[in-house]
Design a protein around this motif. Structure first.
Motif, PDB file in Angstrom:
ATOM      1  N   LYS A 155      10.023  19.852 -16.169  1.00  0.00           N
ATOM      2  CA  LYS A 155      11.355  19.761 -15.543  1.00  0.00           C
ATOM      3  C   LYS A 155      11.796  21.125 -15.014  1.00  0.00           C
ATOM      4  O   LYS A 155      12.323  21.226 -13.902  1.00  0.00           O
ATOM      5  CB  LYS A 155      12.380  19.232 -16.548  1.00  0.00           C
ATOM      6  N   LYS A 156      11.582  22.184 -15.817  1.00  0.00           N
ATOM      7  CA  LYS A 156      11.949  23.534 -15.373  1.00  0.00           C
ATOM      8  C   LYS A 156      11.145  23.930 -14.139  1.00  0.00           C
ATOM      9  O   LYS A 156      11.676  24.553 -13.220  1.00  0.00           O
ATOM     10  CB  LYS A 156      11.725  24.547 -16.500  1.00  0.00           C
ATOM     11  N   CYS A 157       9.879  23.576 -14.133  1.00  0.00           N
ATOM     12  CA  CYS A 157       9.026  23.869 -12.981  1.00  0.00           C
ATOM     13  C   CYS A 157       9.575  23.174 -11.731  1.00  0.00           C
ATOM     14  O   CYS A 157       9.664  23.776 -10.665  1.00  0.00           O
ATOM     15  CB  CYS A 157       7.599  23.427 -13.272  1.00  0.00           C
ATOM     16  N   MET A 158       9.959  21.922 -11.879  1.00  0.00           N
ATOM     17  CA  MET A 158      10.511  21.177 -10.743  1.00  0.00           C
ATOM     18  C   MET A 158      11.832  21.790 -10.271  1.00  0.00           C
ATOM     19  O   MET A 158      12.084  21.891  -9.074  1.00  0.00           O
ATOM     20  CB  MET A 158      10.697  19.702 -11.108  1.00  0.00           C
ATOM     21  N   GLU A 159      12.682  22.214 -11.226  1.00  0.00           N
ATOM     22  CA  GLU A 159      13.947  22.869 -10.870  1.00  0.00           C
ATOM     23  C   GLU A 159      13.683  24.164 -10.114  1.00  0.00           C
ATOM     24  O   GLU A 159      14.334  24.454  -9.103  1.00  0.00           O
ATOM     25  CB  GLU A 159      14.775  23.143 -12.124  1.00  0.00           C
ATOM     26  N   TRP A 160      12.731  24.957 -10.601  1.00  0.00           N
ATOM     27  CA  TRP A 160      12.393  26.214  -9.940  1.00  0.00           C
ATOM     28  C   TRP A 160      11.889  25.952  -8.521  1.00  0.00           C
ATOM     29  O   TRP A 160      12.278  26.639  -7.578  1.00  0.00           O
ATOM     30  CB  TRP A 160      11.342  26.964 -10.760  1.00  0.00           C
ATOM     31  N   LEU A 161      11.034  24.949  -8.379  1.00  0.00           N
ATOM     32  CA  LEU A 161      10.513  24.624  -7.047  1.00  0.00           C
ATOM     33  C   LEU A 161      11.632  24.186  -6.107  1.00  0.00           C
ATOM     34  O   LEU A 161      11.647  24.551  -4.933  1.00  0.00           O
ATOM     35  CB  LEU A 161       9.435  23.536  -7.138  1.00  0.00           C
ATOM     36  N   ALA A 162      12.599  23.412  -6.621  1.00  0.00           N
ATOM     37  CA  ALA A 162      13.732  22.975  -5.800  1.00  0.00           C
ATOM     38  C   ALA A 162      14.582  24.178  -5.381  1.00  0.00           C
ATOM     39  O   ALA A 162      15.006  24.278  -4.218  1.00  0.00           O
ATOM     40  CB  ALA A 162      14.573  21.953  -6.554  1.00  0.00           C
ATOM     41  N   LEU A 163      14.824  25.097  -6.326  1.00  0.00           N
ATOM     42  CA  LEU A 163      15.595  26.301  -5.993  1.00  0.00           C
ATOM     43  C   LEU A 163      14.875  27.145  -4.947  1.00  0.00           C
ATOM     44  O   LEU A 163      15.489  27.647  -4.006  1.00  0.00           O
ATOM     45  CB  LEU A 163      15.860  27.128  -7.254  1.00  0.00           C
ATOM     46  N   PHE A 164      13.592  27.302  -5.123  1.00  0.00           N
ATOM     47  CA  PHE A 164      12.804  28.092  -4.178  1.00  0.00           C
ATOM     48  C   PHE A 164      12.814  27.439  -2.788  1.00  0.00           C
ATOM     49  O   PHE A 164      12.991  28.117  -1.779  1.00  0.00           O
ATOM     50  CB  PHE A 164      11.376  28.268  -4.700  1.00  0.00           C
ATOM     51  N   GLN A 165      12.644  26.130  -2.755  1.00  0.00           N
ATOM     52  CA  GLN A 165      12.676  25.425  -1.475  1.00  0.00           C
ATOM     53  C   GLN A 165      14.049  25.598  -0.815  1.00  0.00           C
ATOM     54  O   GLN A 165      14.136  25.828   0.385  1.00  0.00           O
ATOM     55  CB  GLN A 165      12.360  23.950  -1.665  1.00  0.00           C
ATOM     56  N   ASN A 166      15.125  25.496  -1.604  1.00  0.00           N
ATOM     57  CA  ASN A 166      16.468  25.663  -1.068  1.00  0.00           C
ATOM     58  C   ASN A 166      16.660  27.071  -0.536  1.00  0.00           C
ATOM     59  O   ASN A 166      17.249  27.278   0.528  1.00  0.00           O
ATOM     60  CB  ASN A 166      17.501  25.326  -2.144  1.00  0.00           C
ATOM     61  N   TYR A 167      16.129  28.069  -1.261  1.00  0.00           N
ATOM     62  CA  TYR A 167      16.193  29.454  -0.818  1.00  0.00           C
ATOM     63  C   TYR A 167      15.503  29.615   0.539  1.00  0.00           C
ATOM     64  O   TYR A 167      16.056  30.218   1.462  1.00  0.00           O
ATOM     65  CB  TYR A 167      15.552  30.372  -1.863  1.00  0.00           C
ATOM     66  N   LEU A 168      14.303  29.076   0.658  1.00  0.00           N
ATOM     67  CA  LEU A 168      13.571  29.178   1.924  1.00  0.00           C
ATOM     68  C   LEU A 168      14.309  28.468   3.050  1.00  0.00           C
ATOM     69  O   LEU A 168      14.367  28.951   4.182  1.00  0.00           O
ATOM     70  CB  LEU A 168      12.162  28.607   1.775  1.00  0.00           C
ATOM     71  N   TYR A 169      14.891  27.337   2.729  1.00  0.00           N
ATOM     72  CA  TYR A 169      15.633  26.570   3.728  1.00  0.00           C
ATOM     73  C   TYR A 169      16.845  27.364   4.215  1.00  0.00           C
ATOM     74  O   TYR A 169      17.084  27.484   5.411  1.00  0.00           O
ATOM     75  CB  TYR A 169      16.075  25.233   3.128  1.00  0.00           C
ATOM     76  N   ASN A 170      17.582  27.946   3.269  1.00  0.00           N
ATOM     77  CA  ASN A 170      18.768  28.745   3.637  1.00  0.00           C
ATOM     78  C   ASN A 170      18.376  30.010   4.373  1.00  0.00           C
ATOM     79  O   ASN A 170      19.085  30.434   5.283  1.00  0.00           O
ATOM     80  CB  ASN A 170      19.591  29.071   2.390  1.00  0.00           C
TER      81      ASN A 170
END
Length: 191
Positions: A168-183
């Motif tokens: 779950k933490k890995c998935m959260e980190w990946l979502a945050l990273f994807q959001n960072y790249l998107y922004n």
């Protein structure tokens, strides 16, 4: 003079002619006679020029380990043309999975339960974990590797790993990273 399919068709059983043709364009092996598609020298020459020409080798040569390894080393996806016996050969499947994780799909049941082969496959293509044995689908380390390679692999994990805190933490980190790249790209919101 560039040789075309029609030229090979007219000379399909002339070994010298076909050798010259496949050295120029390996896929012209398709138009060679059955006899020459079963000739190791001709098929090797075709594979040296274009590994994808494994498709046109005879069934007998698709069962020849040296021939299949030549194809797989140049175009790993050609594992799909290998004989069933070679799809159960650890060296052949391992070679294919190094650069083409999807090769696990073609592997024998026994090799889908080989941790080293599955690890190599999911490092290359995370969602391929769905073709691993049940035992290895439940391997937490492999699940983490698969999800890090492609977050869509999460959908193919067993429920107990989907609920694992580290996953779950890995998935959260990946979502945050994807959001960072998107922004960072100048867009607003989650991509």
């Amino acid at each position: 003079m560039k040789l075309e399919a029609e030229d090979v068709i007219k000379n399909s059983d002339d070994k010298e002619f076909v050798l010259k043709a496949v050295k120029e364009n390996g896929k012209l092996l398709e138009f060679a006679s059955n006899r020459l598609q079963d000739d190791k020298e001709v098929v090797k020459a075709a594979l040296e020029q274009d590994a994808e020409s494994l498709e046109f080798a005879s069934d007998r040569l698709k069962g020849d380990k040296d021939i299949v390894l030549m194809g797989v080393r140049g175009a790993p996806w050609t594992i799909c043309y290998a004989s069933e016996e070679l799809k159960a050969d650890r060296e052949v499947i391992s070679e294919a999975c190094k650069n083409y994780g999807q090769a696990l799909y073609y592997a024998s049941k026994e090799l889908r339960d080989d941790r080293e082969i599955v690890k190599s496959a999911v490092e290359n293509k995370g969602i391929i974990i769905k073709y691993a044995s049940e035992r290895l689908q439940n391997d937490k380390e492999l699940a983490e590797i698969a999800v890090k390679q492609n977050k869509q692999a999460y959908h193919f994990l067993p429920w107990n790993l989907k609920n694992d805190e580290d996953i779950k933490k890995c998935m959260e980190w990946l979502a945050l990273f994807q959001n960072y790249l998107y922004n960072k790209s100048g867009k607003k919101g989650y991509g």
